[in-house]
Design a protein around this motif. Structure first.
Motif, PDB file in Angstrom:
ATOM      1  N   ALA A  97       0.596  -1.121   0.255  1.00 38.89           N
ATOM      2  CA  ALA A  97       0.173   0.035   0.213  1.00 38.89           C
ATOM      3  C   ALA A  97       1.295   1.308  -0.307  1.00 38.89           C
ATOM      4  CB  ALA A  97      -1.065   0.051   1.340  1.00 38.89           C
ATOM      5  N   LEU A  98       1.746   1.164   1.083  1.00 35.13           N
ATOM      6  CA  LEU A  98       2.883   2.509   1.277  1.00 35.13           C
ATOM      7  C   LEU A  98       3.840   2.813   0.061  1.00 35.13           C
ATOM      8  CD1 LEU A  98       2.708   2.693   4.919  1.00 35.13           C
ATOM      9  CD2 LEU A  98       1.703   4.219   3.520  1.00 35.13           C
ATOM     10  N   LEU A  99       4.085   0.973  -0.962  1.00 33.17           N
ATOM     11  CA  LEU A  99       5.094   1.956  -1.535  1.00 33.17           C
ATOM     12  C   LEU A  99       4.480   1.986  -3.132  1.00 33.17           C
ATOM     13  CD1 LEU A  99       7.653   0.198  -2.474  1.00 33.17           C
ATOM     14  CD2 LEU A  99       6.584  -1.496  -3.549  1.00 33.17           C
ATOM     15  N   VAL A 100       3.078   1.915  -3.199  1.00 29.12           N
ATOM     16  CA  VAL A 100       2.432   2.198  -3.966  1.00 29.12           C
ATOM     17  C   VAL A 100       2.350   3.631  -4.313  1.00 29.12           C
ATOM     18  CG1 VAL A 100       0.300   2.085  -5.767  1.00 29.12           C
ATOM     19  CG2 VAL A 100       1.612  -0.067  -5.577  1.00 29.12           C
ATOM     20  N   GLY A 101       1.065   4.060  -2.687  1.00 30.56           N
ATOM     21  CA  GLY A 101       1.563   5.001  -2.498  1.00 30.56           C
ATOM     22  C   GLY A 101       2.291   6.499  -2.789  1.00 30.56           C
ATOM     23  N   ILE A 102       3.147   6.354  -1.989  1.00 34.69           N
ATOM     24  CA  ILE A 102       4.624   6.727  -2.342  1.00 34.69           C
ATOM     25  C   ILE A 102       4.922   6.952  -3.660  1.00 34.69           C
ATOM     26  CG2 ILE A 102       7.244   7.084  -1.588  1.00 34.69           C
ATOM     27  CD1 ILE A 102       5.845   6.382   1.615  1.00 34.69           C
ATOM     28  N   LEU A 103       5.683   5.542  -4.184  1.00 39.56           N
ATOM     29  CA  LEU A 103       5.968   5.975  -6.021  1.00 39.56           C
ATOM     30  C   LEU A 103       5.256   6.453  -6.699  1.00 39.56           C
ATOM     31  CD1 LEU A 103       8.292   2.761  -5.669  1.00 39.56           C
ATOM     32  CD2 LEU A 103       8.777   4.977  -5.614  1.00 39.56           C
ATOM     33  N   GLY A 104       3.918   6.426  -6.614  1.00 37.76           N
ATOM     34  CA  GLY A 104       3.195   6.907  -7.570  1.00 37.76           C
ATOM     35  C   GLY A 104       2.566   8.421  -7.043  1.00 37.76           C
ATOM     36  N   ALA A 105       2.164   8.708  -6.168  1.00 42.94           N
ATOM     37  CA  ALA A 105       2.749   9.998  -5.716  1.00 42.94           C
ATOM     38  C   ALA A 105       3.403  10.607  -6.122  1.00 42.94           C
ATOM     39  CB  ALA A 105       2.103   9.631  -4.367  1.00 42.94           C
ATOM     40  N   LEU A 106       4.855  10.271  -5.713  1.00 41.91           N
ATOM     41  CA  LEU A 106       5.582  11.191  -6.222  1.00 41.91           C
ATOM     42  C   LEU A 106       6.288  11.683  -8.055  1.00 41.91           C
ATOM     43  CD1 LEU A 106       8.999   9.787  -4.478  1.00 41.91           C
ATOM     44  CD2 LEU A 106       7.999  11.748  -4.188  1.00 41.91           C
ATOM     45  N   ALA A 107       5.621  10.239  -8.716  1.00 44.85           N
ATOM     46  CA  ALA A 107       5.904  10.283  -9.932  1.00 44.85           C
ATOM     47  C   ALA A 107       4.557  11.267 -10.566  1.00 44.85           C
ATOM     48  CB  ALA A 107       5.349   8.777 -10.897  1.00 44.85           C
ATOM     49  N   VAL A 108       3.557  10.965  -9.614  1.00 37.57           N
ATOM     50  CA  VAL A 108       2.017  12.343 -10.354  1.00 37.57           C
ATOM     51  C   VAL A 108       2.441  14.280  -9.711  1.00 37.57           C
ATOM     52  CG1 VAL A 108      -0.053  12.884  -9.321  1.00 37.57           C
ATOM     53  CG2 VAL A 108       0.719  10.955  -9.905  1.00 37.57           C
ATOM     54  N   GLY A 109       3.686  14.211  -8.228  1.00 38.25           N
ATOM     55  CA  GLY A 109       3.971  15.096  -8.184  1.00 38.25           C
ATOM     56  C   GLY A 109       5.323  16.064  -9.054  1.00 38.25           C
ATOM     57  N   VAL A 110       5.654  15.013  -9.759  1.00 31.99           N
ATOM     58  CA  VAL A 110       6.482  15.584 -10.728  1.00 31.99           C
ATOM     59  C   VAL A 110       5.684  16.002 -12.047  1.00 31.99           C
ATOM     60  CG1 VAL A 110       8.639  15.074 -11.964  1.00 31.99           C
ATOM     61  CG2 VAL A 110       8.882  14.469  -9.508  1.00 31.99           C
ATOM     62  N   ILE A 111       5.194  15.252 -12.024  1.00 33.40           N
ATOM     63  CA  ILE A 111       4.593  15.480 -13.284  1.00 33.40           C
ATOM     64  C   ILE A 111       3.544  16.640 -13.906  1.00 33.40           C
ATOM     65  CG2 ILE A 111       2.900  14.790 -15.557  1.00 33.40           C
ATOM     66  CD1 ILE A 111       3.326  12.412 -15.059  1.00 33.40           C
ATOM     67  N   SER A 112       3.457  16.664 -12.384  1.00 27.76           N
ATOM     68  CA  SER A 112       2.120  17.955 -12.495  1.00 27.76           C
ATOM     69  C   SER A 112       2.828  19.156 -12.213  1.00 27.76           C
ATOM     70  CB  SER A 112       0.775  17.261 -11.549  1.00 27.76           C
ATOM     71  OG  SER A 112       1.249  16.564 -10.068  1.00 27.76           O
ATOM     72  N   THR A 113       3.900  19.241 -11.264  1.00 24.59           N
ATOM     73  CA  THR A 113       4.874  19.952 -11.249  1.00 24.59           C
ATOM     74  C   THR A 113       5.194  20.951 -12.604  1.00 24.59           C
ATOM     75  OG1 THR A 113       5.203  19.774  -8.766  1.00 24.59           O
ATOM     76  CG2 THR A 113       5.998  21.488  -9.813  1.00 24.59           C
ATOM     77  N   LEU A 114       5.383  20.254 -13.585  1.00 27.17           N
ATOM     78  CA  LEU A 114       6.357  20.112 -14.775  1.00 27.17           C
ATOM     79  C   LEU A 114       5.743  21.452 -15.666  1.00 27.17           C
ATOM     80  CD1 LEU A 114       8.881  19.533 -15.540  1.00 27.17           C
ATOM     81  CD2 LEU A 114       8.595  18.084 -17.132  1.00 27.17           C
ATOM     82  N   PHE A 115       4.287  20.201 -16.251  1.00 22.98           N
ATOM     83  CA  PHE A 115       3.092  20.770 -16.516  1.00 22.98           C
ATOM     84  C   PHE A 115       2.719  21.910 -15.888  1.00 22.98           C
ATOM     85  CE2 PHE A 115       0.573  18.884 -20.213  1.00 22.98           C
ATOM     86  CZ  PHE A 115       1.263  18.065 -20.654  1.00 22.98           C
ATOM     87  N   GLY A 116       2.116  22.037 -14.318  1.00 17.64           N
ATOM     88  CA  GLY A 116       1.355  23.597 -14.143  1.00 17.64           C
ATOM     89  C   GLY A 116       2.722  24.460 -14.499  1.00 17.64           C
ATOM     90  N   VAL A 117       4.195  24.462 -13.687  1.00 20.99           N
ATOM     91  CA  VAL A 117       4.839  25.566 -14.021  1.00 20.99           C
ATOM     92  C   VAL A 117       5.125  25.832 -15.207  1.00 20.99           C
ATOM     93  CG1 VAL A 117       6.995  26.520 -13.254  1.00 20.99           C
ATOM     94  CG2 VAL A 117       5.753  25.090 -11.719  1.00 20.99           C
ATOM     95  N   VAL A 118       5.501  24.999 -15.969  1.00 18.87           N
ATOM     96  CA  VAL A 118       6.030  25.628 -17.374  1.00 18.87           C
ATOM     97  C   VAL A 118       4.433  26.483 -18.031  1.00 18.87           C
ATOM     98  CG1 VAL A 118       6.078  24.451 -19.643  1.00 18.87           C
ATOM     99  CG2 VAL A 118       7.578  24.045 -17.832  1.00 18.87           C
ATOM    100  N   SER A 119       2.873  25.652 -17.908  1.00 13.61           N
ATOM    101  CA  SER A 119       1.653  26.514 -17.962  1.00 13.61           C
ATOM    102  C   SER A 119       1.230  27.466 -17.995  1.00 13.61           C
ATOM    103  CB  SER A 119       0.843  25.164 -18.617  1.00 13.61           C
ATOM    104  OG  SER A 119      -0.413  26.017 -18.988  1.00 13.61           O
ATOM    105  N   GLY A 120       1.850  27.567 -16.633  1.00 16.27           N
ATOM    106  CA  GLY A 120       1.423  29.076 -15.718  1.00 16.27           C
ATOM    107  C   GLY A 120       2.670  30.329 -15.787  1.00 16.27           C
ATOM    108  N   TYR A 121       4.004  29.477 -16.247  1.00 19.77           N
ATOM    109  CA  TYR A 121       4.426  30.421 -15.783  1.00 19.77           C
ATOM    110  C   TYR A 121       5.276  31.249 -17.811  1.00 19.77           C
ATOM    111  CZ  TYR A 121       9.289  32.849 -15.078  1.00 19.77           C
ATOM    112  OH  TYR A 121      10.255  33.682 -15.514  1.00 19.77           O
ATOM    113  N   PHE A 122       5.108  30.338 -18.552  1.00 16.58           N
ATOM    114  CA  PHE A 122       5.385  31.057 -20.158  1.00 16.58           C
ATOM    115  C   PHE A 122       3.916  31.792 -20.385  1.00 16.58           C
ATOM    116  CE2 PHE A 122       9.433  28.158 -19.568  1.00 16.58           C
ATOM    117  CZ  PHE A 122       9.837  28.950 -19.901  1.00 16.58           C
ATOM    118  N   GLY A 123       3.196  30.812 -19.972  1.00 15.79           N
ATOM    119  CA  GLY A 123       1.443  31.470 -20.718  1.00 15.79           C
ATOM    120  C   GLY A 123       1.720  31.474 -21.841  1.00 15.79           C
TER     121      GLY A 123
END
Lengths: 321, 297
Positions: free
Chosen positions: B96-122
């Protein structure tokens, strides 16, 4: 306004097209050979070819894709490998079955959740009602829907023996609408609907509560209070203004429910579209799985469209561009 | 210069600062306490488990010990195959914790990348990325997970991959919205005017200020990931080479013992509810703090 509707419609079409394309290639590229399970061993080459042609599996991937799109536009989803009949004929009754538990479950859940959320939001900040309400709502929200289903089965079906928890009962030779107007069917309906209701109460409760808490400090509430009306009426003013996010939430929620109801259908062996999708995937019945997935995606797109359009109708502050 | 005490203190500040509001919220503290216990059990699982998870227990006469209620030998009884429920349950913490933590880390990296590039450069970049997000958002969540894991094959890796594909979508939007407000701040413009590169502005000014939002989304993603793995396993699409709570419930359900063998069904159910609720309680405290209209003080 008209330009806005047109643009949103066009956007929705693009989204549906994109999802269809992703899905087609996902289904064709990933499995090693979709024909392995249906082509029997020792079959002659001509028979195999004829079979492949009938399922639309000949030619290059591009040709298959174009043919698939053309068939889709004509409303032809192909034939199920497993049932050996048109996919549409398999899925239509399943969708009706799913709607039977999704729609009442969602509406009741939203209604009860909103009423409770108003009470919790209007209760004294930091009091027992507020803290207890939030804690219980969060714990129920953290309960996977199959565990809600298992608990309901254990209590009402095994322990008390009051309600059936498997399938929808024997329809006998009833057809059409008569299949659903049986006492037995309604009895079978109770537990799955209850599972969906319990699943939806907390989300609505928390959404409504935040809305009421945000609104209760607004000036117009002071004004209403100054008029000297009862506390319940003042609460209703705040409540009504908090319903907007709830209503727009309702449409996408319906689509997500129909999609997320899969596990509830499995717990109660309810023959809905979600359970059929799982069965189709495990049986490698790709045309059926593909069509079920396509329908679920289209429902989500339509629901989002409906939410955007009604939002403007309900909130005069929204200006369409 | 880089090692001056003032700088390291400030750098630590934006890592620790988002955690501070949690300690003022009673529910969040309770949630954190549950998480600490669960992580400890997960780490120590191989030493706590009393039996190999798939070892069939036999009576002295050599017969299979099916569906035994809890006893001194089997603390939580046995399954219909004579497996020790306690050991399976304890090993389930890890998955449970392995899937939870690894999954969330991947989600965190992808959504931050998408969100920051999209929001910052417009501009066009933002338009294109947001259209992609729109399309991704209209993919039905659980059906996609079922189809993708069904096609790719049920394994922990594929389940984590599917989680990463599914949960970056909303995260990207939320993080983009946070970046949009940061981008317009005066000090960001000054930094640009002073000749700072885009990368410098993003790393030193934007990221630290949206860190709280990222942290909130990662916390929620851990819960979504655990829920998705449990649902897939319950449906029968779990990784057959590991023991997870969803799988335990699936086996109990498929063998028709859901209603009788409470010792087999209750522990994984309660653990799932506790873990996911604890994460939601922590996430809720973040949300309340982020929205000043909901804050009490």
């Amino acid at each position: 306004m008209r330009a806005y509707i047109l643009r949103r419609l066009l956007q929705s079409l693009v989204v549906v097209f994109a999802v269809t394309t992703i899905m087609f290639f996902l289904f064709r590229i990933v499995p090693s050979d979709p024909t392995v399970m249906m082509v029997e061993r020792g079959m002659s080459e001509e028979a195999r070819q004829a079979l492949l042609e009938r399922w639309g599996l000949t030619g290059s991937l591009w040709q298959q894709y174009l043919r698939y799109l053309a068939n889709l536009l004509a409303g032809d989803f192909g034939n199920s490998f497993f049932y050996r009949m048109p996919v549409w004929d398999v899925l239509l009754p399943r969708i009706v079955n799913t709607l039977w538990i999704a729609v009442p479950g969602l509406l009741l859940g939203a209604l009860i959740g909103a009423a409770l959320g108003m009470a919790v939001g209007w209760a004294r900040r930091g009091g027992a009602v507020e803290r207890g309400g939030i804690l219980i709502a969060t714990i129920i929200r953290g309960t996977p829907s199959f565990i809600i289903g298992i608990a309901l089965l254990a209590v009402f079906s095994s322990w008390l023996g009051w309600l059936p928890g498997f399938g929808m009962g024997n329809a006998g030779d009833a057809t059409g609408i008569a299949r659903y107007l049986r006492w037995e069917f309604l009895l079978h309906l109770i537990l799955p609907v209850l599972a969906v209701v319990i699943y939806f109460i907390p989300e609505n409760l928390l959404l409504m509560r935040s809305g009421v808490v945000e609104n209760r400090t607004e000036d117009y509430i002071e004004l209403v209070r100054a008029k000297g009306v009862s506390d319940a009426r003042v609460a209703w003013h705040a409540g009504r203004n908090s319903m907007l996010p709830l209503i727009t939430w309702l449409f996408p929620a319906l689509a997500e429910t129909i999609a997320g109801i899969v596990v509830v259908e499995i717990v109660f062996s309810w023959p809905g579209i979600g359970r059929e999708l799982v069965l189709a995937v495990t049986r490698q019945d790709y045309p059926l799985a593909q069509a079920a997935f396509f329908l679920l995606a289209v429902m989500i797109v339509l629901a989002n469209l409906a939410a955007d359009l009604t939002y403007g109708k309900l909130d005069p502050r929204v200006v369409y561009r | 210069m880089a090692a001056s005490p003032g700088r390291t203190a400030r750098r630590r500040f934006w890592l620790v600062e988002p955690l501070r509001p949690l300690l003022r919220d009673g529910f969040a503290v309770a949630g954190l306490a549950v998480l600490v216990v669960f992580v400890a059990v997960a780490i120590l699982a191989p030493w706590i488990a009393t039996h190999p998870p798939y070892e069939a227990a036999l009576t002295p006469e050599g017969r299979l010990m099916r569906l035994r209620p809890p006893s001194g030998e089997h603390w939580l009884g046995t399954t219909t195959f004579g497996h020790d429920v306690f050991s399976q349950f304890i090993l389930g913490f890890r998955i449970a914790l392995l899937v939870g933590i690894l999954g969330a880390l991947a989600v965190g990296v992808i959504s931050t990348l998408f969100g920051v590039v999209s929001g910052y450069f417009g501009g066009i970049v933002d338009d294109v990325l947001m259209r992609v997000t729109d399309i991704a958002l209209s993919i039905p969540t659980l059906p996609f997970a079922i189809v993708a894991v069904g096609l790719l094959g049920p394994s922990v890796n594929n389940i984590i991959l599917v989680i990463a594909i599914l949960f970056w979508r909303n995260g990207a939007r939320i993080i983009r919205a946070a970046v949009l407000t940061e981008r317009e701040r005066v000090y960001v413009r000054w930094a640009r005017a002073a000749g700072a590169s885009h990368l410098h502005v993003i790393l030193r000014h934007i990221l630290p200020n949206v860190f709280r939002v990222v942290f909130l989304w990662v916390t929620m993603s851990v819960a979504f990931a655990i829920l998705t793995e449990a649902s897939l396993s319950f449906i029968g699409l779990g990784d057959p080479s590991v023991v997870s709570w969803g799988q335990m419930l699936n086996t109990a359900f498929a063998s028709g013992n859901l209603r009788s063998a409470w010792w087999w069904v209750v522990p994984p159910s309660v653990a799932l509810v506790m873990l996911i609720s604890a994460l939601y309680l922590v996430g809720r405290a973040f949300e309340e703090q982020a929205n000043p209209r909901l804050r009490r003080d």
